[in-house]
Design a protein around this motif. Sequence first.
Motif, mmCIF file in Angstrom:
data_model
loop_
_atom_site.group_PDB
_atom_site.id
_atom_site.type_symbol
_atom_site.label_atom_id
_atom_site.label_comp_id
_atom_site.label_asym_id
_atom_site.label_seq_id
_atom_site.Cartn_x
_atom_site.Cartn_y
_atom_site.Cartn_z
ATOM 1 N N ASP A 167 -5.404 0.712 -12.269
ATOM 2 C CA ASP A 167 -4.736 0.819 -10.971
ATOM 3 C C ASP A 167 -4.207 -0.542 -10.522
ATOM 4 O O ASP A 167 -3.076 -0.648 -10.035
ATOM 5 C CB ASP A 167 -5.691 1.383 -9.910
ATOM 6 N N ALA A 168 -5.014 -1.583 -10.695
ATOM 7 C CA ALA A 168 -4.594 -2.933 -10.310
ATOM 8 C C ALA A 168 -3.411 -3.398 -11.158
ATOM 9 O O ALA A 168 -2.487 -4.041 -10.651
ATOM 10 C CB ALA A 168 -5.768 -3.907 -10.449
ATOM 11 N N ARG A 205 -1.064 -1.568 -12.384
ATOM 12 C CA ARG A 205 0.148 -0.919 -11.869
ATOM 13 C C ARG A 205 0.685 -1.689 -10.658
ATOM 14 O O ARG A 205 1.895 -1.850 -10.500
ATOM 15 C CB ARG A 205 -0.128 0.543 -11.538
ATOM 16 N N LEU A 206 -0.205 -2.172 -9.809
ATOM 17 C CA LEU A 206 0.228 -2.984 -8.674
ATOM 18 C C LEU A 206 0.814 -4.316 -9.143
ATOM 19 O O LEU A 206 1.871 -4.744 -8.673
ATOM 20 C CB LEU A 206 -0.944 -3.265 -7.730
ATOM 21 N N GLN A 236 -10.745 2.210 -14.867
ATOM 22 C CA GLN A 236 -9.700 2.904 -14.110
ATOM 23 C C GLN A 236 -9.198 2.019 -12.977
ATOM 24 O O GLN A 236 -7.996 1.978 -12.696
ATOM 25 C CB GLN A 236 -10.215 4.243 -13.571
ATOM 26 N N THR A 237 -10.105 1.272 -12.348
ATOM 27 C CA THR A 237 -9.702 0.338 -11.293
ATOM 28 C C THR A 237 -8.789 -0.750 -11.855
ATOM 29 O O THR A 237 -7.798 -1.135 -11.226
ATOM 30 C CB THR A 237 -10.944 -0.292 -10.627
#
Length: 148
Positions: free
Chosen positions: A137-138, A140-141, A133-134
């Motif tokens: 998230d990364a 997406r950045l 999940q991390t």
Amino acid sequence: MTDSTGTISETAAQAARDLRILVGRLRRRFLEQSDSRELTPTQQSVLSRLSKGDSSASDLAAAERVRPQGVAVTLGILEERGLIERRPDPADRRRQLVSLSEEGREFHEGRRRAGDEWLAAVMQERFTEGERQTVLDALRLLERLGQQ
């Protein structure tokens, strides 16, 4: 982007270096996992571009940032291997459109699928659900880097 003094922060510089190195390593691993049929990186890149749609040789040369003569050689090799097809451009009979052949589509899709399967299996094996999940998230950045 620089700060108000016009300098790049150490964290931005470190992240850029680390990301560049990681992308290179991952690219090499993807290539190891799939049948490259001894294609050069340029030949592989042209196939990838053609997987998105037909193109002219001059458009491919511009996209690859190579001279038209260089892309002509690349296309000749890909055509000999049966991976591409050429046909007259219906809008301008003086130009030719280049597209993936059926074999080229299968080859490109097989390589993509092999890389995806390898990476998914490694992430399943080495990362926890929270870590995956991390990564999402990364990503997406990082996607913002490509939106320029």
